[in-house]
Design a protein around this motif. Structure first.
Motif, PDB file in Angstrom:
ATOM      1  N   VAL A  82       0.832  -1.195   0.000  1.00  0.00           N
ATOM      2  CA  VAL A  82       0.000   0.000   0.000  1.00  0.00           C
ATOM      3  C   VAL A  82       0.869   1.249   0.000  1.00  0.00           C
ATOM      4  N   GLN A  83       0.602   2.150  -0.906  1.00  0.00           N
ATOM      5  CA  GLN A  83       1.275   3.440  -0.901  1.00  0.00           C
ATOM      6  C   GLN A  83       0.253   4.539  -1.092  1.00  0.00           C
ATOM      7  N   ARG A 152       7.507   8.300  -6.121  1.00  0.00           N
ATOM      8  CA  ARG A 152       7.858   7.792  -4.799  1.00  0.00           C
ATOM      9  C   ARG A 152       6.884   6.690  -4.378  1.00  0.00           C
ATOM     10  N   ALA A 153       5.586   6.917  -4.664  1.00  0.00           N
ATOM     11  CA  ALA A 153       4.603   5.911  -4.276  1.00  0.00           C
ATOM     12  C   ALA A 153       4.773   4.626  -5.093  1.00  0.00           C
TER      13      ALA A 153
END
Lengths: 251, 302
Positions: A82-83, A152-153
């Protein structure tokens, strides 16, 4: 993929306690794109923060990919699955960290190897290119910052992406670019999205199903086709849709 | 031409390497700093001070300890530019050698106090709860005493001497830094970029050192530069009271103290070291102001 049952989230203690979310339940299937809509303060972002483990005052049950989570603690596996992409790209990037630092630290934390090549690939994927690698946030526009936040995610190669109004802080033209990028990424990687927005047009464009929230409660569950056709069961959802379509026509 | 390209390379919006990005950021800061004339004056004075301290034995016209009672209390003249003191020692030479003592005090205190403050403040702010309570109550206890009185008590307990004076000053001057660092940390720890790093699995130690410290350090540096003047004055105060540097060490505060008895008839004995303290304190204040323009994260988008 994600199951939320009977979720209550509150802030503060007894006399000043605020119940931000009241017994919310919904389920998101693998590969689905799910929208949470409602006016500001209706508790939609709070649900995402509770799922991500950024709030610890909640009760109920949250299950991610079969794993039940509790409190604020999340396992290593959870961080890989999960991000989240935050609302304000001006607040979600560390002002003293360059793009390179942000991405390499993230990749390092996620235990990836071949960090150098991965950074280049991530930047290409979000449409930035390697020229942006060593820039600092103040050298980037809002849309470019949000692309970095998306990179980044994506660095952890997650399965579920929590999107907290990812475009509401951006210009209209940039909004479309970011939404298209998110659509492309989802198609490419088969990701599951949970997207919070107050913009019904965005949700209609992005999501398969959605839930309408009001004052901390989920008041309506519908699919995107229903939203586009303006079919809503409840009074409030009907009003919300009417308000947004009228706004679009007059504008 | 090469100068122009170096400049363009440094100011490039799309740096190609880590080194270029870092140097570019430094150069930007230097340009901002250079635009502040007074800060440049402060920097020039301090660079001069460092040079004087480094080359003191070669610059000083005479031995700072050599007494010449026949020449005592001479007014400024060609042979003694700033006059002589009660024991006939050349004041200029003593000032030049004293710059080493001053730099030693300032440097050591500047290394110890902000570091303790940064550590205590950020840990308190970041951990919250009872850790915060305990650390901040300790800080409050230190803040409740007047700084110089507490330093006096420390020196009285440890024994007079320049080393103990520095230690006492460092131990008594960290609480404001801790308060400042805690306040900064409280605003930082709720930021989205901290939440994002947490979501990647970053532990508290990594968040503290890699994410919180870089944002706190700049305001602490500014605060330290502005505090330096006060520290020089406190050290001089301890020297003046006879609890800092011991004779015959040429410490500026102790020199003023020596000149006190002759202040009406032989003004230069106390005035010259006083002037030196004044100039250096002013330089540190000017430098601090300039650094604030460059470093303060609240000013501008940097």
């Amino acid at each position: 993929m994600l199951t939320v049952e009977d979720l209550d989230v509150w802030f503060g203690h007894a006399p000043e306690r605020v119940d931000a979310v009241k017994s919310a339940s919904f389920a998101v299937r693998q590969g689905e794109s799910f929208g949470l809509v409602g006016e500001s303060g209706s508790g939609k972002s709070t649900i995402l923060r509770a799922v991500a483990g950024l709030v610890d005052t909640w009760s109920g049950r949250i299950k991610v990919g079969g794993e039940t989570v509790a409190g604020r603690h999340r396992s290593r596996g959870f961080h890989k699955t999960v991000q989240m992409v935050f609302q304000d790209p001006y607040a979600s990037l560390h002002p003293r960290h360059s793009v390179d630092r942000v991405l390499s630290e993230t990749l390092h934390l996620q235990g990836m190897v071949g960090i150098d090549a991965r950074i280049t690939r991530l930047l290409d994927q979000v449409g930035l290119g390697r020229g942006f690698r060593f820039r600092y946030p103040h050298q980037l526009s809002g849309g470019q910052r949000q692309r970095v936040a998306i990179a980044r995610a994506l660095a952890a190669e997650p399965k579920l992406l929590l999107l907290d109004e990812p475009t509401s802080a951006l210009d209209v033209s940039v909004q479309a670019e970011i939404l298209n990028l998110l659509c492309d990424i989802r198609a490419e990687r088969g990701l599951t999205y949970v997207m919070v927005s107050h913009d019904l047009a965005v949700v209609a464009h992005m999501c398969d199903r959605l839930a309408v929230m009001r004052q901390g409660r989920i008041v309506e569950d519908m699919d995107a086709a229903g939203l586009r056709a303006g079919r809503a069961q409840g009074d409030y959802a009907r009003k919300l849709i009417a308000a947004s379509t009228r706004y679009v026509r007059e504008a | 031409m090469t100068e122009m390209t170096t400049r363009a390379w440094l100011l490039s919006d799309a740096p190609q390497t880590r080194r270029q990005a870092r140097l570019g950021a430094l150069y930007q800061g230097w340009l901002t700093f250079r635009a502040n004339r007074l800060a440049m004056v402060g920097l020039a004075i301090l660079v001069l001070l460092v040079l004087v301290a480094a080359f003191a034995p070669w610059i000083a016209p005479q031995n700072p300890f050599a007494q010449d009672l026949a020449q005592r209390l001479q007014p400024p003249s060609a042979s003694h530019w700033l006059g002589t003191d009660a024991l006939g020692r050349d004041i200029l030479s003593r000032l030049i050698h004293g710059s080493r003592v001053t730099l030693f005090i300032v440097g050591t205190v500047a290394l110890i106090a902000p570091v303790i403050g940064l550590f205590v403040g950020t840990v308190a702010g970041f951990a919250g709860g009872w850790v915060d309570q305990v650390l901040m109550r300790i800080t409050d206890i230190f803040l409740a005493f007047p700084k110089l009185i507490l330093a006096l008590a420390f020196v009285a307990a440890l024994g007079p001497g320049i080393g103990n004076a520095v230690l006492a000053l460092a131990v008594t001057s960290w609480p404001p830094y801790a308060r400042l660092a805690r306040a900064e940390t409280l605003t930082i720890r709720r930021a989205d970029y901290i939440a994002a790093a947490r979501l990647q699995g970053a532990g508290p130690l990594r968040l503290l050192i890699g994410h919180v410290w870089p944002l706190c350090v700049s305001s602490l540096i500014v605060r330290a530069a502005l505090d330096m003047a006060g520290i020089i004055l406190s050290a001089a105060g301890l020297g003046f009271l006879g609890l800092g540097a011991q004779p015959p060490m040429p410490e500026w505060g102790a020199m003023i103290s020596d000149g006190r008895s002759y202040i009406l008839d032989f003004w230069w004995v106390a005035a010259m070291p006083g002037l030196a303290i004044f100039v250096v304190s002013l330089a540190f204040n000017l430098l601090g102001d300039g650094l604030r323009d460059v470093l303060d994260p609240k000013e501008g988008p940097r």
